[in-house]
Design a protein around this motif. Structure first.
Motif, PDB file in Angstrom:
ATOM      1  N   ARG A 282       0.389  -1.329  -0.005  1.00  0.00           N
ATOM      2  CA  ARG A 282      -0.061   0.296   0.227  1.00  0.00           C
ATOM      3  C   ARG A 282       0.936   1.409  -0.184  1.00  0.00           C
ATOM      4  NH1 ARG A 282      -5.356   0.534   2.778  1.00  0.00           N
ATOM      5  NH2 ARG A 282      -4.655  -0.863   3.678  1.00  0.00           N
ATOM      6  N   VAL A 283      -0.014   1.726  -1.212  1.00  0.00           N
ATOM      7  CA  VAL A 283       0.937   3.850  -1.019  1.00  0.00           C
ATOM      8  C   VAL A 283       0.283   4.007   0.092  1.00  0.00           C
ATOM      9  CG1 VAL A 283       1.633   5.465  -2.378  1.00  0.00           C
ATOM     10  CG2 VAL A 283       2.253   2.758  -2.522  1.00  0.00           C
ATOM     11  N   HIS A 284       0.375   5.395   1.235  1.00  0.00           N
ATOM     12  CA  HIS A 284      -0.231   6.331   1.647  1.00  0.00           C
ATOM     13  C   HIS A 284       0.566   7.896   1.814  1.00  0.00           C
ATOM     14  CE1 HIS A 284      -3.441   6.533   4.834  1.00  0.00           C
ATOM     15  NE2 HIS A 284      -2.550   7.176   5.410  1.00  0.00           N
ATOM     16  N   PRO A 285       0.146   8.630   1.660  1.00  0.00           N
ATOM     17  CA  PRO A 285       1.040   9.670   1.422  1.00  0.00           C
ATOM     18  C   PRO A 285       1.023  10.813   3.258  1.00  0.00           C
ATOM     19  CG  PRO A 285      -0.232   9.835  -0.857  1.00  0.00           C
ATOM     20  CD  PRO A 285      -1.080   8.149   0.099  1.00  0.00           C
ATOM     21  N   TYR A 286       1.618  11.136   3.542  1.00  0.00           N
ATOM     22  CA  TYR A 286       1.415  11.127   4.687  1.00  0.00           C
ATOM     23  C   TYR A 286       2.199  12.252   5.216  1.00  0.00           C
ATOM     24  CZ  TYR A 286       1.171  11.421   9.869  1.00  0.00           C
ATOM     25  OH  TYR A 286       1.116  11.619  11.535  1.00  0.00           O
ATOM     26  N   ASP A 287       1.738  13.773   6.016  1.00  0.00           N
ATOM     27  CA  ASP A 287       2.637  14.871   5.953  1.00  0.00           C
ATOM     28  C   ASP A 287       2.659  14.607   7.611  1.00  0.00           C
ATOM     29  OD1 ASP A 287       3.133  15.926   3.288  1.00  0.00           O
ATOM     30  OD2 ASP A 287       0.795  17.036   3.514  1.00  0.00           O
ATOM     31  N   MET A 288       4.193  15.322   7.997  1.00  0.00           N
ATOM     32  CA  MET A 288       5.143  14.514   9.386  1.00  0.00           C
ATOM     33  C   MET A 288       3.410  15.441  10.206  1.00  0.00           C
ATOM     34  SD  MET A 288       7.668  13.763  11.280  1.00  0.00           S
ATOM     35  CE  MET A 288       8.906  13.253  10.306  1.00  0.00           C
ATOM     36  N   THR A 289       3.000  15.054  11.362  1.00  0.00           N
ATOM     37  CA  THR A 289       2.959  15.762  12.779  1.00  0.00           C
ATOM     38  C   THR A 289       4.031  15.344  13.724  1.00  0.00           C
ATOM     39  OG1 THR A 289       1.186  13.646  13.065  1.00  0.00           O
ATOM     40  CG2 THR A 289       0.523  15.181  11.161  1.00  0.00           C
ATOM     41  N   ALA A 290       3.234  16.395  14.614  1.00  0.00           N
ATOM     42  CA  ALA A 290       4.237  16.021  15.740  1.00  0.00           C
ATOM     43  C   ALA A 290       3.660  14.875  17.399  1.00  0.00           C
ATOM     44  CB  ALA A 290       4.701  17.544  16.741  1.00  0.00           C
ATOM     45  N   ALA A 291       2.420  15.000  17.266  1.00  0.00           N
ATOM     46  CA  ALA A 291       1.976  14.115  17.625  1.00  0.00           C
ATOM     47  C   ALA A 291       2.602  12.774  18.072  1.00  0.00           C
ATOM     48  CB  ALA A 291       0.331  14.049  17.475  1.00  0.00           C
ATOM     49  N   GLU A 292       3.159  12.341  17.504  1.00  0.00           N
ATOM     50  CA  GLU A 292       3.970  10.979  16.646  1.00  0.00           C
ATOM     51  C   GLU A 292       5.265  11.234  18.011  1.00  0.00           C
ATOM     52  OE1 GLU A 292       0.687  10.158  15.451  1.00  0.00           O
ATOM     53  OE2 GLU A 292       1.811  12.146  14.611  1.00  0.00           O
ATOM     54  N   VAL A 293       6.245  12.886  17.253  1.00  0.00           N
ATOM     55  CA  VAL A 293       7.481  12.761  17.988  1.00  0.00           C
ATOM     56  C   VAL A 293       7.286  12.525  19.930  1.00  0.00           C
ATOM     57  CG1 VAL A 293       9.498  14.274  18.220  1.00  0.00           C
ATOM     58  CG2 VAL A 293       7.776  14.040  15.829  1.00  0.00           C
ATOM     59  N   GLY A 294       6.038  13.099  19.471  1.00  0.00           N
ATOM     60  CA  GLY A 294       5.670  13.170  21.397  1.00  0.00           C
ATOM     61  C   GLY A 294       6.164  12.189  21.916  1.00  0.00           C
ATOM     62  N   LEU A 295       4.917  11.411  21.350  1.00  0.00           N
ATOM     63  CA  LEU A 295       4.428  10.075  22.290  1.00  0.00           C
ATOM     64  C   LEU A 295       5.349   9.220  21.800  1.00  0.00           C
ATOM     65  CD1 LEU A 295       0.992   9.056  20.518  1.00  0.00           C
ATOM     66  CD2 LEU A 295       1.686   9.679  22.888  1.00  0.00           C
ATOM     67  N   LEU A 296       6.243   8.857  21.187  1.00  0.00           N
ATOM     68  CA  LEU A 296       7.519   8.292  21.055  1.00  0.00           C
ATOM     69  C   LEU A 296       8.867   8.976  21.820  1.00  0.00           C
ATOM     70  CD1 LEU A 296       8.041   7.922  16.688  1.00  0.00           C
ATOM     71  CD2 LEU A 296       7.853   6.279  18.659  1.00  0.00           C
ATOM     72  N   GLY A 297       8.832  10.259  21.616  1.00  0.00           N
ATOM     73  CA  GLY A 297       9.453  11.164  23.098  1.00  0.00           C
ATOM     74  C   GLY A 297       9.394  10.649  24.326  1.00  0.00           C
ATOM     75  N   LEU A 298       7.957  10.566  24.922  1.00  0.00           N
ATOM     76  CA  LEU A 298       7.461  10.551  25.765  1.00  0.00           C
ATOM     77  C   LEU A 298       7.886   8.604  25.933  1.00  0.00           C
ATOM     78  CD1 LEU A 298       3.661  11.222  26.311  1.00  0.00           C
ATOM     79  CD2 LEU A 298       5.644  12.005  27.078  1.00  0.00           C
ATOM     80  N   ASP A 299       8.067   7.482  25.614  1.00  0.00           N
ATOM     81  CA  ASP A 299       8.456   6.756  25.798  1.00  0.00           C
ATOM     82  C   ASP A 299       9.842   6.626  25.853  1.00  0.00           C
ATOM     83  OD1 ASP A 299       8.656   3.518  25.696  1.00  0.00           O
ATOM     84  OD2 ASP A 299       9.485   4.064  23.459  1.00  0.00           O
ATOM     85  N   ARG A 300      10.892   7.568  25.478  1.00  0.00           N
ATOM     86  CA  ARG A 300      11.799   7.533  25.474  1.00  0.00           C
ATOM     87  C   ARG A 300      12.351   8.201  27.173  1.00  0.00           C
ATOM     88  NH1 ARG A 300      11.310   6.654  20.720  1.00  0.00           N
ATOM     89  NH2 ARG A 300      12.823   5.760  19.619  1.00  0.00           N
ATOM     90  N   LEU A 301      12.011   9.313  27.692  1.00  0.00           N
ATOM     91  CA  LEU A 301      11.303  10.283  28.465  1.00  0.00           C
ATOM     92  C   LEU A 301      11.316   9.053  29.842  1.00  0.00           C
ATOM     93  CD1 LEU A 301       9.716  13.692  27.396  1.00  0.00           C
ATOM     94  CD2 LEU A 301      11.877  12.929  27.959  1.00  0.00           C
ATOM     95  N   LYS A 302      10.123   7.772  29.822  1.00  0.00           N
ATOM     96  CA  LYS A 302       9.980   7.216  30.725  1.00  0.00           C
ATOM     97  C   LYS A 302      11.571   6.495  30.828  1.00  0.00           C
ATOM     98  CE  LYS A 302       4.714   7.718  30.702  1.00  0.00           C
ATOM     99  NZ  LYS A 302       3.406   7.028  31.313  1.00  0.00           N
TER     100      LYS A 302
END
Length: 332
Positions: A282-302
């Motif tokens: 599947r090809v799914h065009p997508y623009d970067m958003t920061a919500a996922e940056v934050g969720l992945l960052g929370l994982d690292r911060l914890k």
């Protein structure tokens, strides 16, 4: 959604029961460790998308996402000020900051990383960095499931291939994998836990970030996926410069391979690779958003995986053309 010319802004707010200003009083004033309280600022400027977000208690509190092309340095601070004001808070109320560290635009990645380091240094708060490609793949997964209304089996395995155009048929890319259709925070184990473990979870990196010829890499992925499907083993070897796939058993036998991100320039190449596979692509065009940056960052911060606010640098993946020319000149 795919990028379009000019500026385009998307804002999302989830008011819920989030307190307004004053959250900083609830946390340890040392700022050396993230204690899970207060607002976390997330930002990424690695692509044409200028993305900023606020998270609280693992949930999105507000977000701004604008396609501004080469004007991130001009628009970042106004975007941040507007986002903070929308929640009635000030920079001093932030508990932590997370930045996408690249790869991507050489100038772009420096902007987000520098801003995050400045917030961390000036406010005395912890900072974390995440792969911009991982955030792109993770956000693409969220968008895909939203579009598909969560269809599919709960144990479906998908491989996600994020793409950022690097010109000359190349892309900044990698391979990530997920199991199931649960929401992003649950996938990372952020709900009611201290974060995912290194060996467990339902989200994994199968290939490291790098710059690659998309035609060769797509073929490489197909060989690896086919090998996994046939053998059902881990550590599947496949030909090509990208090296071997090391596939944890839980992520073997993908039911679908999804190319996400800046896909428009590579659709023909992906289509040619897909024609040789027995696995749906599947090809799914997508623009970067920061919500996922934050969720992945929370994982690292914890997990206490914070950056050194003085020495941390972006992940450029490769030298700039000017640096390559300079090194060649020096050798001659």
């Amino acid at each position: 959604m795919s990028s379009e010319s000019g500026n385009r802004t998307r804002e999302r707010e989830k008011a819920a029961d989030s307190p307004q200003a004053g959250d900083s009083e609830e946390r340890d004033g040392s700022g050396s460790v993230y204690d899970g309280k207060g607002y976390v600022l997330a930002l990424d400027t690695s692509t044409a998308s200028l993305a900023v977000a606020l998270l609280r208690d693992g949930c999105l509190a507000g977000e701004k996402h604008t396609i501004v092309e080469r004007n991130h340095s001009i628009h970042l601070m106004p975007h941040l000020q507007e986002l903070l004001a929308s929640r009635g808070i000030q920079p001093k109320d932030l508990a932590a900051v997370v930045a996408g560290q690249g790869p991507g635009s050489y100038t772009g990645v420096r902007i987000a990383v520098t801003a995050a380091k400045t917030f961390a240094w000036s406010l005395g708060i912890p900072a974390a960095a995440v792969s911009s490609l991982e955030a792109l793949a993770f956000g693409g997964r969220t968008a895909l499931l939203a579009d598909a209304a969560g269809s599919g089996a709960d144990d479906v395995v998908r491989w996600f291939v994020p793409l950022m155009n690097a010109r000359r048929g190349q892309a900044f890319t990698a391979v990530y994998a997920s199991v199931g259709n649960e929401p992003a925070a649950g996938l990372l184990g952020l709900e009611g836990s201290n974060g995912r473990s290194e060996t467990g979870g339902r989200w994994a990196r199968l290939q490291p970030d790098g710059i690659r010829l998309v035609a060769d890499f797509a073929r490489h992925i197909g060989i690896a996926a086919g090998g996994v499907e046939v053998s059902g083993t881990t550590g599947v070897q496949s030909a090509g410069d990208a090296g071997a796939f090391i596939v944890p058993s839980g992520f073997a036998k993908p039911q679908e391979i999804v190319f996400v991100g800046e896909t428009s320039l590579f659709e023909e190449t992906i289509g040619q690779a897909a024609a040789e596979l027995n696995i749906p692509v599947r090809v799914h065009p997508y623009d970067m958003t920061a919500a996922e940056v934050g969720l992945l960052g929370l994982d690292r911060l914890k997990r206490g995986e914070t950056i050194d606010k003085y020495t941390f640098v972006p992940n450029y993946t490769q030298l700039t053309e000017a640096e390559v020319n300079l090194m060649a000149k020096a050798k001659s």
